[in-house]
Design an enzyme around this catalytic site. Structure first.
Site, PDB file in Angstrom:
ATOM      1  N   CYS A 146     -27.757 -10.318 -17.995  1.00 51.75           N
ATOM      2  CA  CYS A 146     -29.119 -11.093 -17.279  1.00 51.75           C
ATOM      3  C   CYS A 146     -30.229 -11.033 -18.025  1.00 51.75           C
ATOM      4  O   CYS A 146     -30.920 -12.022 -18.320  1.00 51.75           O
ATOM      5  CB  CYS A 146     -29.078 -10.061 -15.973  1.00 51.75           C
TER       6      CYS A 146
ATOM      7  N   HIS B 136     -12.449  20.392 -14.184  1.00 48.24           N
ATOM      8  CA  HIS B 136     -12.899  19.731 -12.852  1.00 48.24           C
ATOM      9  C   HIS B 136     -11.737  19.482 -11.576  1.00 48.24           C
ATOM     10  O   HIS B 136     -12.040  19.059 -10.551  1.00 48.24           O
ATOM     11  CB  HIS B 136     -13.557  18.351 -13.113  1.00 48.24           C
TER      12      HIS B 136
ATOM     13  N   CYS C  44     -35.446 -13.655  -9.356  1.00 44.11           N
ATOM     14  CA  CYS C  44     -34.136 -14.309  -8.969  1.00 44.11           C
ATOM     15  C   CYS C  44     -33.687 -13.427  -7.708  1.00 44.11           C
ATOM     16  O   CYS C  44     -33.095 -14.023  -6.846  1.00 44.11           O
ATOM     17  CB  CYS C  44     -33.277 -14.259 -10.123  1.00 44.11           C
ATOM     18  N   HIS C  45     -33.442 -12.255  -7.920  1.00 45.04           N
ATOM     19  CA  HIS C  45     -32.513 -11.383  -7.295  1.00 45.04           C
ATOM     20  C   HIS C  45     -33.309 -10.770  -5.845  1.00 45.04           C
ATOM     21  O   HIS C  45     -32.361 -10.340  -5.065  1.00 45.04           O
ATOM     22  CB  HIS C  45     -31.857 -10.202  -8.038  1.00 45.04           C
TER      23      HIS C  45
ATOM     24  N   CYS D 173     -36.459  -9.573 -12.905  1.00 45.79           N
ATOM     25  CA  CYS D 173     -35.284  -9.556 -12.117  1.00 45.79           C
ATOM     26  C   CYS D 173     -35.564  -9.853 -10.599  1.00 45.79           C
ATOM     27  O   CYS D 173     -34.620 -10.681  -9.905  1.00 45.79           O
ATOM     28  CB  CYS D 173     -34.826  -8.040 -11.868  1.00 45.79           C
TER      29      CYS D 173
ATOM     30  N   CYS E 148     -20.434  15.468 -21.511  1.00 40.39           N
ATOM     31  CA  CYS E 148     -19.382  16.448 -21.344  1.00 40.39           C
ATOM     32  C   CYS E 148     -18.125  16.367 -22.419  1.00 40.39           C
ATOM     33  O   CYS E 148     -17.996  17.543 -22.634  1.00 40.39           O
ATOM     34  CB  CYS E 148     -18.735  15.940 -19.921  1.00 40.39           C
TER      35      CYS E 148
END
Lengths: 107, 247
Positions: free
Chosen positions: B208, B71, B166-167, B163, B103
């Site tokens: 979470c 790479h 709250c977020h 999720c 990879c």
């Protein structure tokens, strides 16, 4: 285990100035008080000594104990007196020493 | 009638919330945490980035190949966008972590590092760090993003919380001592003070999930990669901060 360390030393400084130096090492700082899931004490493994030398003269000398955080970070000031090398050395509980050298040009 | 109006208003609220520009978790962090992230020599996450840069050049594969042998310079990866689909198996979603592991296995003939291993976390942090300061790049894929949004809005766990509750609905408010962030992902892999180390986004998802007493998905699972994809899209416009510092 080779540790990763990072230091910050200004490349140049005026004679007599106080220059800030920062040094941080990647280390778990296992304090020897915790237990694993089987109830066995996880052996203490910390960096117990930090030294900084400015052209061979000891400018910072620390004895570390179990209350020091993981990945300990230290920042301090030294008076720029002369061009030369600033050497750092961290010693762990197994006696392994990680060294790092930086250079400073004082005008 | 009034009840109907109130209901309409409630239904409109998420749409209003979605119109606000996204805010990075950095905006919700305490000044001390912000100062740590701002200074590369005080940000412990940079230790992992340094280690990742070293791993990039370290030979580990058959014939002594490293990431760099194929790479080239890691700087060339500043513009990459993950997650994406596996070109050989389009049903399979890949994020940067699982791509690197694949990879290593397929192309390098090297053993994978393991999802949350220090090496893989360091390497992903180093690759993501190349994009720091650039807007998060997202591959457009309506199906995968919709699957991720479904995870985001799915109530789960003993607390029966999604999720989004709250977020999205309560971002900026307090949960005990901590400010609820929008759950943006632009800083990951991030140094978390509580972990005393850098961790992947999926490790954060697991925390979470556990907090709402739900069984977490495995690290690198398709569900989490879809969620990661949706969250990247949701945070479009935010700048990459890796390695961010978070509480």
């Amino acid at each position: 285990m080779a540790m990763k360390v990072m230091v910050s030393v200004p490349a140049t400084a005026r004679k007599g100035d106080a220059v800030e130096i920062k040094a941080m090492a990647m280390h778990p700082m296992e304090n020897g008080l915790r237990r694993d899931n089987d109830g066995k004490v996880i052996p203490r493994f910390i960096l117990r000594k930090f030294e900084c030398r400015y052209n061979g003269e000891l400018v910072v000398d620390c004895d570390w104990h179990t209350a020091i955080s993981a990945n300990p970070y230290l920042s301090f000031f030294v008076k720029a007196v002369d061009s030369g090398k600033i050497e750092f050395a961290w010693t762990d509980d197994n006696g392994a020493v990680e060294r790092h050298t930086a250079t400073i040009a004082v005008t | 009638m009034r009840r109907v109006l109130a209901l309409l208003l409630l239904l409109a609220l998420p749409a209003l919330a979605a119109d606000r520009p996204p805010r990075s978790g950095l905006d919700y962090a305490t000044p001390g945490v912000r100062a740590m992230q701002a200074d590369d020599f005080a940000n412990p996450g940079m230790l992992w980035v340094q280690e990742g840069l070293a791993l990039w050049d370290r030979p580990g594969g058959m014939g002594g190949t490293s990431c760099a042998s194929c790479h080239g310079r890691i700087e060339g990866f500043a513009g990459i966008a993950y997650p994406r689909r596996d070109p050989r198996d389009p049903d399979k979603l890949m994020n940067l972590e699982t791509r690197i592991e694949k990879c290593r296995l397929d192309n390098m003939g090297a053993p994978p590092y393991g999802y949350e291993s220090r090496e893989l976390v360091a390497l992903t942090a180093a690759v993501r760090h190349q994009a720091r300061g650039r807007p998060v790049a997202v591959v457009e894929d309506a199906d995968a993003i919709a699957a991720g949004e479904k995870e985001f809005r799915q109530r789960r766990g003993a607390l029966d919380l999604a999720c989004a509750q709250c977020h999205e609905a309560n971002a900026g408010k307090k949960l005990r001592d901590e400010t609820i962030s929008e759950g943006q992902t632009n800083g990951f892999p991030a140094y978390r003070l509580r972990w005393q180390g850098v961790g992947s986004l999926h490790r954060r998802f697991q925390v979470c999930n556990q907090a709402v007493a739900a069984e977490p998905y495995p690290l690198g699972s398709q569900e989490y990669i879809a969620l990661e994809w949706y969250l990247a899209k949701r945070g479009a416009g935010l700048l990459v901060e890796t390695p961010a510092v978070r509480q």
